[in-house]
Enzyme design. Structure first.
Site, PDB file in Angstrom:
ATOM      1  N   TYR A  40       1.125  -2.526  12.223  1.00 35.90           N
ATOM      2  CA  TYR A  40       2.370  -3.356  11.754  1.00 35.90           C
ATOM      3  C   TYR A  40       3.458  -3.256  12.883  1.00 35.90           C
ATOM      4  CZ  TYR A  40      -0.785  -4.865   8.295  1.00 35.90           C
ATOM      5  OH  TYR A  40      -1.951  -5.647   7.698  1.00 35.90           O
TER       6      TYR A  40
ATOM      7  N   TYR B 172     -10.642 -10.107  -1.962  1.00 34.72           N
ATOM      8  CA  TYR B 172      -9.335 -10.693  -1.481  1.00 34.72           C
ATOM      9  C   TYR B 172      -9.370 -11.928  -2.257  1.00 34.72           C
ATOM     10  CZ  TYR B 172      -9.455  -6.953   2.040  1.00 34.72           C
ATOM     11  OH  TYR B 172      -9.268  -5.888   2.619  1.00 34.72           O
TER      12      TYR B 172
ATOM     13  N   ASN C 282      -0.773   1.473  11.091  1.00 38.57           N
ATOM     14  CA  ASN C 282      -1.963   0.384  10.927  1.00 38.57           C
ATOM     15  C   ASN C 282      -1.863  -0.724  11.587  1.00 38.57           C
ATOM     16  OD1 ASN C 282      -1.910   2.041   8.122  1.00 38.57           O
ATOM     17  ND2 ASN C 282      -3.830   1.640   8.268  1.00 38.57           N
TER      18      ASN C 282
ATOM     19  N   GLN D 260       5.725  -0.683  -0.548  1.00 41.45           N
ATOM     20  CA  GLN D 260       5.727  -0.772   0.815  1.00 41.45           C
ATOM     21  C   GLN D 260       6.279  -1.874   1.421  1.00 41.45           C
ATOM     22  OE1 GLN D 260       2.043  -0.929   3.330  1.00 41.45           O
ATOM     23  NE2 GLN D 260       2.239   1.121   3.482  1.00 41.45           N
TER      24      GLN D 260
ATOM     25  N   GLY E  90      -7.321   5.655  -1.494  1.00 34.74           N
ATOM     26  CA  GLY E  90      -7.054   4.064  -1.329  1.00 34.74           C
ATOM     27  C   GLY E  90      -8.442   3.458  -2.075  1.00 34.74           C
ATOM     28  N   ARG E  91      -9.730   3.388  -1.338  1.00 34.01           N
ATOM     29  CA  ARG E  91     -10.759   2.583  -1.935  1.00 34.01           C
ATOM     30  C   ARG E  91     -11.208   3.384  -3.291  1.00 34.01           C
ATOM     31  NH1 ARG E  91     -13.830   3.337   3.649  1.00 34.01           N
ATOM     32  NH2 ARG E  91     -12.313   4.955   3.607  1.00 34.01           N
TER      33      ARG E  91
ATOM     34  N   PRO F  57      -1.529   2.359  -0.155  1.00 38.35           N
ATOM     35  CA  PRO F  57      -1.057   1.013  -0.213  1.00 38.35           C
ATOM     36  C   PRO F  57      -2.439   0.067   0.293  1.00 38.35           C
ATOM     37  CG  PRO F  57      -0.064   2.073   1.680  1.00 38.35           C
ATOM     38  CD  PRO F  57      -0.714   3.108   0.628  1.00 38.35           C
ATOM     39  N   MET F  58      -2.888  -0.860  -0.769  1.00 44.32           N
ATOM     40  CA  MET F  58      -3.956  -1.830  -0.167  1.00 44.32           C
ATOM     41  C   MET F  58      -3.585  -3.326  -0.323  1.00 44.32           C
ATOM     42  SD  MET F  58      -6.916   0.749  -1.591  1.00 44.32           S
ATOM     43  CE  MET F  58      -5.867   1.019  -3.190  1.00 44.32           C
TER      44      MET F  58
ATOM     45  N   HIS G 270       6.279   0.830   6.384  1.00 38.35           N
ATOM     46  CA  HIS G 270       4.913   0.753   6.983  1.00 38.35           C
ATOM     47  C   HIS G 270       5.093   0.860   8.467  1.00 38.35           C
ATOM     48  CE1 HIS G 270       0.739   0.407   7.360  1.00 38.35           C
ATOM     49  NE2 HIS G 270       0.546  -0.738   6.911  1.00 38.35           N
TER      50      HIS G 270
END
Length: 374
Positions: free
Chosen positions: A185, A348, A183, A103, A320-321, A28-29, A180
């Protein structure tokens, strides 16, 4: 063709477990491609469909209810418009042969009145300021605000919100849901040392108190949609956004011991340089385990993913990346092709540029050949 275990199919040992064509998971990103009200933009369907070659896609974090929105233009799963927007995404991914989980990401203390559709002050386990500036309306950034401490009623509401959003996800056509719990949250905020100073049954009295919210929300969502359609992401010891966990091992071992027997679809676990979560927690989890080994470090390479599988620390590896700029990542791993660089200027923003305009391998080769011949 490169011989790689990452490209072998995976079948969970349970009847209703995951059946995947390869062991590469898209992590997830957040990419901020939603309207002001949290409806995913049409380009989101294209983005995920392009990456349907992943064994499994996990979406960006989605707020389950407006009280859990962390940033401007983060998508939601609360309204009929949200459900319809996500249905377009799942249909596109399924049409391309993929599998996709939603997510659910409740921001808790993370957020700002100017970033949220309800304009309210964020609330977390305790009134602890989150460091760093916040994406707010109009593409601006603002200083953080001190959140409220959640009441017991608000904690119970947050559990119900996750249940409702999970049901909405299934109605939108998702194959399952990931909670989630990582990170920084909401679930992570209940688990961590410096974001939970409560003196009630959700607080610091014992490890059982500290893990209570995570256990309650996981069980509630599992009961609502079926444990076989639910995953959980955790990042023990992750220092992002000022989180602190001096000794995460006992907390997370206790949490997994509580949840291991539920029959969840998977545990999605990030490793940490200061706490070897995969090594310590693998014996406490007997279901499918997705490893993420690139958090807060260099992007995960094919070789790093292979090493995790070879050591038996996980069944699947999330990237991810690498998926941002390589929509056909499994194919590139298969043929040993180089990876493309990320267009950082458009991470973004809100359109197709830097989102759906990365060429797949075949188009990239054709473009290169054309340039050479002219």
């Amino acid at each position: 063709m490169t011989n790689t275990e990452l490209l072998t199919p995976y079948s969970a040992p349970t009847t209703h477990g995951l059946r995947l064509p390869n062991r590469i998971v898209m992590a997830p990103m957040s990419r901020h491609r939603a309207t002001d009200d949290g409806t995913p933009l049409p380009v989101v369907a294209d983005h995920y469909a392009q990456r349907a070659g992943a064994g499994l896609i996990v979406t960006e974090g989605i707020w389950p209810a407006s009280g859990g929105q962390s940033d401007w233009r983060i998508p939601g799963l609360e309204t009929p418009a949200h459900i319809a927007g996500w249905r377009a995404v799942t249909e596109a991914v399924h049409g391309a042969g993929g599998r996709i989980y939603a997510q659910l990401m409740h921001g808790g203390r993370k957020g700002h009145p100017l970033a949220r559709v309800d304009g309210d002050l964020p609330a977390g386990p305790s009134a602890v300021l989150v460091p760093g500036r916040v994406h707010v309306s109009g593409g601006r950034k603002a200083d953080p605000v001190v959140p409220r401490a959640m009441t017991r009623d608000e904690i119970h509401t947050a559990v119900r919100d996750h249940v409702t959003a999970a049901r909405n996800a299934i109605a939108a056509g998702f194959d399952g849901v990931e909670l989630h719990g990582a990170n920084s949250y909401l679930i992570h905020q209940f688990l961590a040392d410096n974001t939970n100073f409560r003196d009630d049954e959700y607080g610091r009295g014992s490890i059982a108190d500290r893990i209570r919210f995570a256990v309650e929300v996981t069980r509630a969502v599992a009961d609502a949609i079926g444990a076989h359609r639910l995953g959980l992401r955790l990042s023990p010891g992750n220092p992002q956004f000022g989180m602190a966990e001096a000794d995460p091992g006992p907390v997370y071992r206790a949490l997994l011991d509580e949840l291991d027997g539920l029959g969840l679809a998977y545990l999605h676990l990030t490793d940490n340089a200061d706490y070897p979560a995969l090594t310590d927690l693998r014996p406490h989890w007997h279901g499918t385990l997705i490893a993420n080994v690139g958090e807060n470090g260099d992007p995960t390479t094919r070789e790093a993913g292979e090493a995790v599988l070879a050591e038996g620390l996980a069944d699947l590896v999330s990237y991810g990346r690498a998926f941002i700029s390589n929509p056909d990542l499994p194919e590139r791993f298969a043929v040993g092709a180089p990876l493309q660089e990320i267009d950082a200027a458009h991470l973004y923003t809100h359109g197709a540029e830097g989102y759906t305009d990365y060429p797949a391998l075949e188009r990239e080769l054709v473009s290169a050949q054309t340039s050479t011949s002219t």
